[in-house]
Design a protein around this motif. Structure first.
Motif, PDB file in Angstrom:
ATOM      1  N   GLY A 177      89.478  64.169  30.259  1.00 37.34           N
ATOM      2  CA  GLY A 177      88.329  65.057  30.370  1.00 37.34           C
ATOM      3  C   GLY A 177      88.192  65.995  29.185  1.00 37.34           C
ATOM      4  O   GLY A 177      87.072  66.285  28.726  1.00 37.34           O
ATOM      5  N   HIS A 178      89.320  66.471  28.676  1.00 40.60           N
ATOM      6  CA  HIS A 178      89.287  67.367  27.527  1.00 40.60           C
ATOM      7  C   HIS A 178      88.770  66.639  26.289  1.00 40.60           C
ATOM      8  O   HIS A 178      87.953  67.185  25.535  1.00 40.60           O
ATOM      9  N   MET A 179      89.246  65.409  26.072  1.00 42.37           N
ATOM     10  CA  MET A 179      88.773  64.665  24.907  1.00 42.37           C
ATOM     11  C   MET A 179      87.287  64.337  25.028  1.00 42.37           C
ATOM     12  O   MET A 179      86.565  64.311  24.022  1.00 42.37           O
ATOM     13  N   ALA A 180      86.805  64.113  26.240  1.00 39.13           N
ATOM     14  CA  ALA A 180      85.369  63.873  26.428  1.00 39.13           C
ATOM     15  C   ALA A 180      84.565  65.089  25.979  1.00 39.13           C
ATOM     16  O   ALA A 180      83.508  64.961  25.338  1.00 39.13           O
ATOM     17  N   THR A 181      85.075  66.280  26.283  1.00 36.66           N
ATOM     18  CA  THR A 181      84.394  67.509  25.867  1.00 36.66           C
ATOM     19  C   THR A 181      84.440  67.679  24.355  1.00 36.66           C
ATOM     20  O   THR A 181      83.423  67.995  23.720  1.00 36.66           O
ATOM     21  N   TYR A 182      85.614  67.481  23.763  1.00 37.85           N
ATOM     22  CA  TYR A 182      85.725  67.614  22.305  1.00 37.85           C
ATOM     23  C   TYR A 182      84.830  66.597  21.600  1.00 37.85           C
ATOM     24  O   TYR A 182      84.175  66.921  20.602  1.00 37.85           O
ATOM     25  N   ASN A 183      84.804  65.375  22.110  1.00 30.20           N
ATOM     26  CA  ASN A 183      83.969  64.350  21.487  1.00 30.20           C
ATOM     27  C   ASN A 183      82.487  64.697  21.586  1.00 30.20           C
ATOM     28  O   ASN A 183      81.705  64.398  20.678  1.00 30.20           O
ATOM     29  N   ALA A 184      82.101  65.334  22.677  1.00 28.53           N
ATOM     30  CA  ALA A 184      80.693  65.681  22.878  1.00 28.53           C
ATOM     31  C   ALA A 184      80.271  66.912  22.087  1.00 28.53           C
ATOM     32  O   ALA A 184      79.094  67.048  21.722  1.00 28.53           O
ATOM     33  N   GLN A 185      81.230  67.803  21.784  1.00 30.35           N
ATOM     34  CA  GLN A 185      80.860  69.091  21.195  1.00 30.35           C
ATOM     35  C   GLN A 185      81.435  69.359  19.809  1.00 30.35           C
ATOM     36  O   GLN A 185      80.819  70.091  19.025  1.00 30.35           O
ATOM     37  N   ASN A 186      82.600  68.808  19.506  1.00 26.69           N
ATOM     38  CA  ASN A 186      83.310  69.222  18.290  1.00 26.69           C
ATOM     39  C   ASN A 186      83.624  68.105  17.309  1.00 26.69           C
ATOM     40  O   ASN A 186      83.960  68.389  16.156  1.00 26.69           O
ATOM     41  N   LEU A 187      83.562  66.870  17.755  1.00 26.82           N
ATOM     42  CA  LEU A 187      83.990  65.749  16.925  1.00 26.82           C
ATOM     43  C   LEU A 187      82.869  64.735  16.760  1.00 26.82           C
ATOM     44  O   LEU A 187      82.079  64.510  17.680  1.00 26.82           O
ATOM     45  N   TYR A 188      82.837  64.106  15.599  1.00 28.70           N
ATOM     46  CA  TYR A 188      81.880  63.043  15.324  1.00 28.70           C
ATOM     47  C   TYR A 188      82.533  61.674  15.533  1.00 28.70           C
ATOM     48  O   TYR A 188      83.742  61.549  15.656  1.00 28.70           O
ATOM     49  N   GLY A 189      81.672  60.660  15.579  1.00 30.55           N
ATOM     50  CA  GLY A 189      82.173  59.293  15.528  1.00 30.55           C
ATOM     51  C   GLY A 189      82.155  58.524  16.828  1.00 30.55           C
ATOM     52  O   GLY A 189      82.349  57.308  16.826  1.00 30.55           O
ATOM     53  N   THR A 190      81.945  59.205  17.966  1.00 31.79           N
ATOM     54  CA  THR A 190      81.878  58.494  19.243  1.00 31.79           C
ATOM     55  C   THR A 190      80.420  58.231  19.612  1.00 31.79           C
ATOM     56  O   THR A 190      79.498  58.708  18.951  1.00 31.79           O
ATOM     57  N   GLY A 191      80.205  57.466  20.675  1.00 32.52           N
ATOM     58  CA  GLY A 191      78.867  57.073  21.076  1.00 32.52           C
ATOM     59  C   GLY A 191      77.944  58.257  21.304  1.00 32.52           C
ATOM     60  O   GLY A 191      78.309  59.213  21.989  1.00 32.52           O
ATOM     61  N   GLY A 192      76.747  58.202  20.719  1.00 28.57           N
ATOM     62  CA  GLY A 192      75.769  59.258  20.888  1.00 28.57           C
ATOM     63  C   GLY A 192      75.971  60.464  19.997  1.00 28.57           C
ATOM     64  O   GLY A 192      75.177  61.414  20.046  1.00 28.57           O
ATOM     65  N   ARG A 193      77.011  60.449  19.180  1.00 30.70           N
ATOM     66  CA  ARG A 193      77.306  61.566  18.281  1.00 30.70           C
ATOM     67  C   ARG A 193      77.032  61.152  16.831  1.00 30.70           C
ATOM     68  O   ARG A 193      76.944  59.957  16.517  1.00 30.70           O
ATOM     69  N   PRO A 194      76.886  62.114  15.913  1.00 33.56           N
ATOM     70  CA  PRO A 194      76.701  61.747  14.503  1.00 33.56           C
ATOM     71  C   PRO A 194      77.862  60.897  13.993  1.00 33.56           C
ATOM     72  O   PRO A 194      78.997  61.013  14.468  1.00 33.56           O
ATOM     73  N   ALA A 195      77.554  60.047  13.037  1.00 36.20           N
ATOM     74  CA  ALA A 195      78.595  59.215  12.436  1.00 36.20           C
ATOM     75  C   ALA A 195      79.519  60.072  11.587  1.00 36.20           C
ATOM     76  O   ALA A 195      79.126  61.113  11.048  1.00 36.20           O
TER      77      ALA A 195
END
Length: 290
Positions: A177-195
């Protein structure tokens, strides 16, 4: 006409030299996963894989093995700050113009933090500019249920201590759950986020061999592989004993899944994906200049 010919010859020589000069600035950095390391060459990677990979460098001295405290949250000074300092020092001292980073497990998250937050630290832009590609070995891009088990204090928490450590911040970070939050808010490169601004390619470990009669089970250490076989019981059928394949594939692109390219189509356990097992070192070596 004679001077024109000389100029043409000089230009041809100059153009011919440019690739060699650029190649001389190629360097590789090895970035470990979770843990506080002072000698990751010996304790995390082991010399065999480092020596194998650096054979692909035009100048075999152009490598660095990072030693940082990745028991911290990825953005902390002892984690990303330490990594930025050591990468910057390597780039400057060795005249690196093209940097390849090879990282393992949670190290991929620390690298993604730098790539995703260029204004967070004045050293980040130069690193990003120099970075040619990231080869992420079994990256924990979407976390692992095993981190949740450790933090929640499950009955097999003590059995996971050798693999994760006990409730440090890096383990908390790698909860699903924590990584889902970081991926959505702080990190790039996952689905739906900037490359990400540079290629981030995952090598995915898909299984664990631990049969005592199978010699392949001993690469990287039999006891570690046996433990990873046990922890697969809490993961999906496609996992390396620590991470589901889906987590390893969550950021960037997939370079390959282990059995597609390893010798004998052998799977890479989470421990084997940082060791010279089944031709992995050669694959990484040959990819440096690609």
């Amino acid at each position: 006409m004679h001077s024109t010919a000389l100029r043409s010859t000089a230009l041809a020589l100059l153009v011919g030299l440019q690739p060699a000069q650029a190649a001389d600035g190629l360097g590789v950095a090895f970035v470990h996963g979770t843990g506080a390391h002072t000698n990751a060459l010996r304790d995390y990677w082991q010399p065999a894989i480092i020596d194998s990979v650096r054979q692909g460098l035009p100048d075999r001295r152009n490598y660095v093995v990072i030693n940082c405290d990745f028991n911290q949250y990825m953005w902390k000074p002892k984690a990303a700050g330490c990594l930025a300092g050591q990468l910057s020092g390597f780039i400057e001292s060795r005249g690196i113009t093209r940097l390849v980073v090879i990282t393992h497990s949670n190290g991929g998250n620390v690298v993604r933090w730098i790539l995703s937050n260029p204004t967070y630290d004045r050293r980040y832009p130069k690193i990003i500019q120099t970075l040619q590609k990231v080869t992420a070995l079994a990256p924990s891009s979407a976390g692992t249920p095993l981190a949740d088990a450790v933090v929640n204090g499950s009955t097999f928490e003590t059995l996971l201590g050798w693999l994760l450590g006990l409730r440090n911040d890096a383990v908390r970070q790698q909860q699903v759950g924590h990584m889902a939050t970081y991926n959505a808010q702080n990190l790039y490169g996952t689905g739906g986020r900037p490359a990400l601004p540079t290629p981030f390619r995952a090598v995915v470990g898909s299984d664990v061999d631990s049969a005592p009669t199978d010699a392949d089970s001993y690469c990287g250490g039999y006891a570690a592989n046996l433990g990873l076989e046990f922890t697969r019981n809490w993961l999906s059928s496609c996992s390396d004993g620590f991470l589901d394949c889906s987590s390893q594939k969550a950021a960037g692109t997939v370079w390959f899944t282990d059995t597609a390219r390893t010798h004998g189509a052998e799977p890479l356990s989470h421990n084997q994906s940082r060791r010279a097992c089944f031709g992995l070192g050669t694959l990484l070596r040959d990819d440096l200049t690609q």
